[in-house]
Motif scaffolding. Structure first.
Motif, PDB file in Angstrom:
ATOM      1  N   ARG A   1       0.846  -1.193   0.000  1.00 55.36           N
ATOM      2  CA  ARG A   1       0.000   0.000   0.000  1.00 55.36           C
ATOM      3  C   ARG A   1       0.885   1.247   0.000  1.00 55.36           C
ATOM      4  O   ARG A   1       1.233   1.773   1.063  1.00 55.36           O
ATOM      5  CB  ARG A   1      -0.931   0.005   1.209  1.00 55.36           C
ATOM      6  N   PRO A   2       1.293   1.741  -1.177  1.00 57.88           N
ATOM      7  CA  PRO A   2       2.140   2.937  -1.228  1.00 57.88           C
ATOM      8  C   PRO A   2       1.323   4.215  -1.038  1.00 57.88           C
ATOM      9  O   PRO A   2       0.189   4.324  -1.516  1.00 57.88           O
ATOM     10  CB  PRO A   2       2.754   2.876  -2.624  1.00 57.88           C
ATOM     11  N   MET A   3       1.924   5.170  -0.346  1.00 55.33           N
ATOM     12  CA  MET A   3       1.288   6.474  -0.190  1.00 55.33           C
ATOM     13  C   MET A   3       1.331   7.228  -1.516  1.00 55.33           C
ATOM     14  O   MET A   3       2.359   7.264  -2.181  1.00 55.33           O
ATOM     15  CB  MET A   3       1.996   7.283   0.890  1.00 55.33           C
ATOM     16  N   VAL A   4       0.182   7.807  -1.898  1.00 61.05           N
ATOM     17  CA  VAL A   4       0.056   8.560  -3.149  1.00 61.05           C
ATOM     18  C   VAL A   4      -0.353   9.984  -2.791  1.00 61.05           C
ATOM     19  O   VAL A   4      -1.347  10.190  -2.079  1.00 61.05           O
ATOM     20  CB  VAL A   4      -0.972   7.910  -4.088  1.00 61.05           C
ATOM     21  N   ASN A   5       0.384  10.981  -3.297  1.00 63.26           N
ATOM     22  CA  ASN A   5       0.119  12.358  -2.851  1.00 63.26           C
ATOM     23  C   ASN A   5      -1.130  12.972  -3.466  1.00 63.26           C
ATOM     24  O   ASN A   5      -1.665  13.943  -2.941  1.00 63.26           O
ATOM     25  CB  ASN A   5       1.333  13.255  -3.098  1.00 63.26           C
TER      26      ASN A   5
END
Length: 437
Positions: free
Chosen positions: A265-269
């Motif tokens: 689950r990568p953080m997406v800006n």
């Protein structure tokens, strides 16, 4: 505290309404972690700074950014309502240097109890030595902004522009998100998540061999070799830094867990979306990315990460309540489903822009030199596994939060050291296999 001054402020954008998706996401994290998740920093003040200048800085911050004037109205069993004030007063605390140092004051402001309904989400303190104001300490609730918005806030606090803030503040975001267009975006994101959740392996981590008490641990890993290797990979492959690090993390995780495809689950800006790039608010959300890193070369894995990242970014803008409901449905159909770990690449490409491409011999010589330290052990919960990556002068830093009842501390340390090992291997030979079965 030596003295307290009340600073008046006033700005546009007042009103009340539902939380935006980004605000809902961080609110749910606050509930899970039993924390207001404050972000704090301190720094020296220019010589000759006056008390009035510090007041003006706080007044500008509160007046310009609606999220700095936002408090909540809590509703049992429902999401809170956000209330943006048109005007008010906020305290500025002054501490004498004889009894204070900046880091201790930062920790005090972060650790003092926080009331979401009554307190302003900005806390500011000045440190005074004799008649001179030497340092400024600022702490803000994570509901004010994410890391990318914080960069905008600091830039504007320095330059003091008088131009209007962007129209899409959180109240307006929430209105769009409830519209037909917003609901289409949400539905598209859920289809992406649903497909991955139904296909991914049930377990994401090896069973913890060493559950600890206190249960929740925080650690830090710093590696000059990782920083050098990542720069070398991007130069040799032409693939952007973000998907390269995502692939490195996925390969390291696969080596530790023995599981592939890797789901992260990568953080997406979300600031690539129209009208949102300069909004000071909590906008970032975690996406869901599936990466097959087995039986391929490092270069192949980086290319797969580049393609997968595009789909992940597109589908990382959603209603958290709707996503939770989807996860509950899939978990009921797939008992034992374990959600993947969080991954937050917070590096700023500008930090290494223009730096020379490291010589392979220097990368090889630096390998294995990373340092790992457990810094915190507590019973207050973190997420089961979350890794934040930052670029420091001369090194890349990975900060991990974990639940030792979910994943053993030794496996967590192996994961972070694996980041360095994978990156160095790939930097020296992008055509080598990933060594993931």
């Amino acid at each position: 505290m030596t003295e307290r001054y009340m600073v008046d402020f006033g700005g546009d954008g007042g009103g009340e309404g539902e939380l935006s998706w980004g605000q809902q996401d961080i609110w749910r994290a606050m509930v899970r972690q039993e924390s207001w998740i404050p972000n704090g920093a301190w720094g020296p003040l220019p010589e000759g700074t006056t008390l009035d200048e510090i007041r003006d800085r706080l007044r500008y911050l509160m007046s310009r950014f609606p999220t700095a004037r936002t408090r909540l109205r809590l509703r049992p069993g429902q999401e809170p309502v956000q209330i943006v004030a048109d005007a008010g007063e906020v305290p500025l605390d002054v501490f004498d240097a004889a009894a204070a140092d900046p880091e201790r004051i930062r920790l005090k402001l972060q650790n003092d109890p926080y009331d979401f309904e009554r307190d302003w989400p900005i806390r500011m303190a000045a440190i005074r030595h004799g008649d001179a104001y030497t340092h400024l300490v600022v702490v803000m609730c994570h509901l004010v902004t994410d890391g990318f918005g914080a960069g905008v806030l600091l830039e504007e606090l320095d330059k003091r522009p008088e131009t209007p803030v962007p129209d899409l503040q959180p109240l307006e975001q929430a209105r769009w998100q409830a519209s037909a267009s917003g609901q289409r975006q949400h539905a598209m994101a859920l289809r992406h998540w649903d497909g991955i959740l139904r296909e991914m392996p049930l377990r994401r981590y090896p069973e913890s061999r060493a559950p600890q008490a206190p249960r929740h641990w925080r650690g830090e890993f710093q590696s000059p070799a990782l920083s050098m290797a990542l720069r070398s990979i991007t130069a040799r492959t032409g693939i952007p830094a973000a998907p390269v690090l995502l692939a490195v993390f996925a390969i390291a995780l696969a080596r530790v867990t023995g599981l592939n495809p890797v789901v992260v689950r990568p953080m997406v800006n979300n600031r690539f979306r129209p009208g949102l790039d300069r909004v000071v608010c909590m906008l970032a959300q975690y996406g869901l990315c599936r990466l097959d890193v087995a039986g391929v070369t490092f270069a192949d894995a980086f290319e797969r990460a580049r393609r997968s990242a595009l789909s992940t970014y597109k589908h990382a803008y959603y209603d958290p309540a709707g996503l939770d409901a989807l996860v509950d449905r899939v978990s009921a159909e797939r008992p034992g489903l374990q959600l993947p770990c969080y991954f937050n690449d917070r590096r700023d490409d500008a930090a290494t822009a223009g730096a020379p491409v490291p010589d392979p011999a220097d990368v090889a010589a630096a390998a294995g030199g990373g340092t790992f330290t457990w810094t915190t052990r507590q019973d207050v919960p973190f997420e089961p596994l979350i890794v934040h990556v930052d670029e420091l002068p001369g090194a890349t830093q990975a900060i991990v939060f974990c639940d030792t009842h979910v994943i053993a501390p030794d496996d967590v340390e192996a994961l972070l050291r694996g980041l360095e090992a994978v990156a160095v291997e790939a930097a020296l030979d992008p055509g080598a296999p990933t060594a993931v079965a």
